[in-house]
Design a protein around this motif. Structure first.
Motif, PDB file in Angstrom:
ATOM      1  N   ARG A 185      31.353  32.315  42.128  1.00 40.27           N
ATOM      2  CA  ARG A 185      30.902  32.262  40.719  1.00 40.27           C
ATOM      3  C   ARG A 185      31.610  33.320  39.875  1.00 40.27           C
ATOM      4  O   ARG A 185      32.157  33.033  38.814  1.00 40.27           O
ATOM      5  CB  ARG A 185      29.391  32.481  40.694  1.00 40.27           C
ATOM      6  CG  ARG A 185      28.685  31.755  39.577  1.00 40.27           C
ATOM      7  CD  ARG A 185      27.176  31.736  39.687  1.00 40.27           C
ATOM      8  NE  ARG A 185      26.576  32.943  40.225  1.00 40.27           N
ATOM      9  CZ  ARG A 185      25.966  33.022  41.402  1.00 40.27           C
ATOM     10  NH1 ARG A 185      25.906  31.957  42.178  1.00 40.27           N
ATOM     11  NH2 ARG A 185      25.427  34.148  41.827  1.00 40.27           N
ATOM     12  N   LEU A 186      31.654  34.562  40.350  1.00 39.76           N
ATOM     13  CA  LEU A 186      32.289  35.639  39.576  1.00 39.76           C
ATOM     14  C   LEU A 186      33.808  35.450  39.502  1.00 39.76           C
ATOM     15  O   LEU A 186      34.430  35.734  38.473  1.00 39.76           O
ATOM     16  CB  LEU A 186      31.971  37.006  40.199  1.00 39.76           C
ATOM     17  CG  LEU A 186      30.869  37.795  39.495  1.00 39.76           C
ATOM     18  CD1 LEU A 186      29.526  37.128  39.720  1.00 39.76           C
ATOM     19  CD2 LEU A 186      30.829  39.235  39.975  1.00 39.76           C
ATOM     20  N   LYS A 188      35.512  32.896  39.197  1.00 41.03           N
ATOM     21  CA  LYS A 188      35.918  31.916  38.173  1.00 41.03           C
ATOM     22  C   LYS A 188      36.300  32.610  36.868  1.00 41.03           C
ATOM     23  O   LYS A 188      37.181  32.151  36.146  1.00 41.03           O
ATOM     24  CB  LYS A 188      34.742  30.974  37.890  1.00 41.03           C
ATOM     25  CG  LYS A 188      34.814  29.698  38.688  1.00 41.03           C
ATOM     26  CD  LYS A 188      33.798  28.710  38.140  1.00 41.03           C
ATOM     27  CE  LYS A 188      33.357  27.826  39.281  1.00 41.03           C
ATOM     28  NZ  LYS A 188      31.985  27.387  39.188  1.00 41.03           N
ATOM     29  N   LYS A 189      35.613  33.711  36.555  1.00 45.97           N
ATOM     30  CA  LYS A 189      35.879  34.417  35.279  1.00 45.97           C
ATOM     31  C   LYS A 189      36.901  35.539  35.458  1.00 45.97           C
ATOM     32  O   LYS A 189      37.283  36.191  34.500  1.00 45.97           O
ATOM     33  CB  LYS A 189      34.573  35.014  34.745  1.00 45.97           C
ATOM     34  CG  LYS A 189      33.523  33.968  34.441  1.00 45.97           C
ATOM     35  CD  LYS A 189      32.326  34.650  33.784  1.00 45.97           C
ATOM     36  CE  LYS A 189      31.059  33.852  34.005  1.00 45.97           C
ATOM     37  NZ  LYS A 189      29.862  34.683  34.055  1.00 45.97           N
ATOM     38  N   ASP A 191      40.454  37.704  36.804  1.00 45.02           N
ATOM     39  CA  ASP A 191      41.912  37.573  36.755  1.00 45.02           C
ATOM     40  C   ASP A 191      42.466  38.208  38.038  1.00 45.02           C
ATOM     41  O   ASP A 191      42.405  39.436  38.201  1.00 45.02           O
ATOM     42  CB  ASP A 191      42.417  38.308  35.497  1.00 45.02           C
ATOM     43  CG  ASP A 191      43.936  38.276  35.401  1.00 45.02           C
ATOM     44  OD1 ASP A 191      44.586  37.833  36.375  1.00 45.02           O
ATOM     45  OD2 ASP A 191      44.470  38.705  34.361  1.00 45.02           O
ATOM     46  N   LYS A 229      33.554  43.118  34.378  1.00 36.46           N
ATOM     47  CA  LYS A 229      34.897  42.501  34.357  1.00 36.46           C
ATOM     48  C   LYS A 229      35.680  42.898  35.625  1.00 36.46           C
ATOM     49  O   LYS A 229      36.404  42.075  36.203  1.00 36.46           O
ATOM     50  CB  LYS A 229      35.644  42.970  33.093  1.00 36.46           C
ATOM     51  CG  LYS A 229      36.947  42.254  32.834  1.00 36.46           C
ATOM     52  CD  LYS A 229      36.718  40.862  32.250  1.00 36.46           C
ATOM     53  CE  LYS A 229      37.890  39.941  32.453  1.00 36.46           C
ATOM     54  NZ  LYS A 229      37.911  39.199  33.698  1.00 36.46           N
ATOM     55  N   GLU A 232      34.551  40.862  38.530  1.00 39.42           N
ATOM     56  CA  GLU A 232      35.084  39.492  38.462  1.00 39.42           C
ATOM     57  C   GLU A 232      36.538  39.466  38.958  1.00 39.42           C
ATOM     58  O   GLU A 232      36.938  38.576  39.707  1.00 39.42           O
ATOM     59  CB  GLU A 232      35.002  38.959  37.029  1.00 39.42           C
ATOM     60  CG  GLU A 232      33.572  38.675  36.602  1.00 39.42           C
ATOM     61  CD  GLU A 232      33.421  38.474  35.095  1.00 39.42           C
ATOM     62  OE1 GLU A 232      32.288  38.208  34.663  1.00 39.42           O
ATOM     63  OE2 GLU A 232      34.426  38.605  34.350  1.00 39.42           O
ATOM     64  N   ASP A 233      37.318  40.473  38.520  1.00 38.99           N
ATOM     65  CA  ASP A 233      38.724  40.526  38.952  1.00 38.99           C
ATOM     66  C   ASP A 233      38.835  40.753  40.458  1.00 38.99           C
ATOM     67  O   ASP A 233      39.684  40.153  41.129  1.00 38.99           O
ATOM     68  CB  ASP A 233      39.469  41.654  38.206  1.00 38.99           C
ATOM     69  CG  ASP A 233      39.580  41.366  36.710  1.00 38.99           C
ATOM     70  OD1 ASP A 233      39.385  40.197  36.328  1.00 38.99           O
ATOM     71  OD2 ASP A 233      39.848  42.310  35.940  1.00 38.99           O
TER      72      ASP A 233
END
Ligand code: KG4
Ligand code: ZN
Length: 319
Positions: A185-186, A188-189, A191, A229, A232-233
Motif C-alpha cells: 500500500r505505501l 504505491k505512493k 518513489d 514520504k 513510502e520511498d
C-alpha cells in the motif's frame, strides 16, 4: 472424485471440498491472526489451540457449503509438512481419525507443492515441465517440476523468507502485522529512485538471501527521522529490489531448465506490483507465467485437496 482438503500449517484452520482436482465446491478458512497481531508475529501455541477449537466446525461448514454428505467423500488430503509442528499435528490427527471412521484413503501432501497447485485449480492448460516459485511467510523456494510426483528443489532462501522480510521491514517501519499488504500500500505512493536497496545476488546459485536488505532498511531508518514520504520511498525501493531478485532467479531457472512455463504461489504472490512485473518480464522473455487468483494465494485447503487428487492419480490410489 470428491476430495476433502485440510490445511493447518500456520495460523489458518482450513477445509475444502474439490471435485476432480479443479472444481472448488467449498473453501472455508478460519484465521487466528487477530490473536497474534499484538505480538507482531505468529505464536505457535496460540495457533494450535485455536485450530483444535475450530477444526470440526470448519470441516462441517466445508461439507455443508459443498452440499454433500461426509459419506460422499472419496479421499482426504492433509498438509503434512512444512509448518508449525503443533498446528500440523492438529490437522493430521483430525484427518487420520476422519479417514479411519469413513474408511476412505488419506494422503499427506507437502505444503509448498500445494501452493504451486493453487494455480492449477483455475488453469487447466498449464503444461509440464515448469519452474515453480513459492514465496510465502515461511519459505522462498524455486522448484523444477516434471509433474507433481517428480519435483526437484533448485534453490531456497539461506536466511529470511521473502514474506518474513516484508513482515520484518513493516515492523521496523511501524506498519503492523502482517506486513506484506501494508508495504504494498505505501509503496504505491513511493518513489523507488529516492533510496536504492539491493538484494544479495548469490552468483551461480538459485538460492536467495533477504536478511541483508532487511538490515539495510533498519540502518536507513535509524539514520534519520522519518516522515511518511520517506516510509513510502523505502517501501517502494524495498519492494522493487525484492521483486527484481525474484524475477531474475526465476527467469534464470527457466533458461537453465529450458522451459517457458513459470508458476508462482504463496502469500507474497498476492502482491499486485509483483504480479504485474512478473507478467511484463514474461512477455518480454516469451514465457508464460501463472498465478493463483488472490484468494488462493494465501493458505487454503482447496490447494491441498487439489494436490491430493493429483497425487492419488499418479500413485494409482483409485485408477
Ligand atoms: O502463504 P502464506 O499465507 O503463509 C505461509 O505459508 O507462510 O503467506 C503469508 C505471507 C506473510 O508474510 C505476508 O506478509 C505475505 O504473505 N503477504 C504479502 C502480501 N500479502 C500477504 N507480501 C507482500 N505483498 C502482499 N500483498
Ligand atoms: Zn503457505
Amino acid at each position: 472424485m470428491l476430495v476433502l482438503g485440510i490445511e493447518t500449517s500456520c495460523d489458518e484452520t482450513a477445509a475444502a471440498v474439490v471435485k476432480d482436482g479443479d472444481q472448488i465446491l467449498s473453501n472455508v478458512i478460519a484465521s487466528s491472526i487477530e490473536f497474534h497481531k499484538k505480538y507482531g508475529g505468529i505464536i505457535p501455541e496460540i495457533a494450535s489451540r485455536k485450530q483444535l477449537e475450530t477444526i470440526s466446525q470448519v470441516t462441517e461448514e466445508a461439507i455443508k457449503r459443498a452440499k454433500i454428505n461426509l459419506k460422499d467423500l472419496d479421499l482426504i488430503s492433509v498438509t503434512r509438512f512444512p509448518g508449525l509442528l503443533g498446528s500440523l499435528l492438529v490437522g493430521i490427527s483430525f484427518a487420520k481419525a476422519l479417514s479411519y471412521s469413513l474408511k476412505i484413503p488419506l494422503l499427506e501432501v507437502n505444503h509448498l507443492h500445494s501452493h504451486l497447485y493453487s494455480a492449477f485449480l483455475e488453469n487447466k492448460e498449464i503444461e509440464f515441465p515448469l519452474i515453480g516459485l513459492v514465496i510465502s511467510g515461511g519459505h522462498t523456494c524455486l522448484f523444477y517440476l516434471k509433474d507433481f510426483k517428480r519435483i526437484k528443489l533448485l534453490g531456497e532462501t539461506r536466511d529470511d523468507a521473502v514474506g518474513e522480510a516484508f513482515d520484518k521491514v513493516a515492523k521496523i517501519l511501524g506498519l503492523g502485522f502482517p506486513g506484506g499488504p501494508a508495504i504494498e500500500r505505501l509503496a504505491k505512493k513511493g518513489d523507488s529512485s529516492k533510496i536504492r536497496f539491493k538484494c544479495a545476488e548469490l552468483k551461480d546459485s538459485f538460492d536467495f538471501s533477504f536478511s541483508g536488505i532487511k538490515t539495510a532498511v533498519l540502518y536507513t531508518v535509524k539514520s534519520k527521522r522519518l516522515m511518511i514520504k520517506d516510509k513510502e520511498d523505502i517501501c517502494a525501493s524495498f519492494q522493487e529490489a525484492v521483486v527484481d531478485n525474484l524475477i531474475k532467479k526465476s527467469l534464470d531457472a527457466c533458461k537453465k531448465k529450458k522451459t517457458n512455463i513459470l508458476v508462482v504461489g504463496g502469500g507474497v504472490a498476492a502482491n499486485l506490483y509483483l504480479r504485474e512485473r512478473f507478467k511484463k518480464s514474461a512477455r518480454e522473455e516469451n514465457l508464460k507465467v501463472y498465478f493463483p487468483s488472490l484468494k488462493l494465494c494465501l493458505d487454503n485447503a482447496a490447494m491441498v485437496a487439489g494436490l491430493g487428487y493429483a497425487t492419488a492419480k499418479t500413485q494409482n490410489v483409485f485408477w
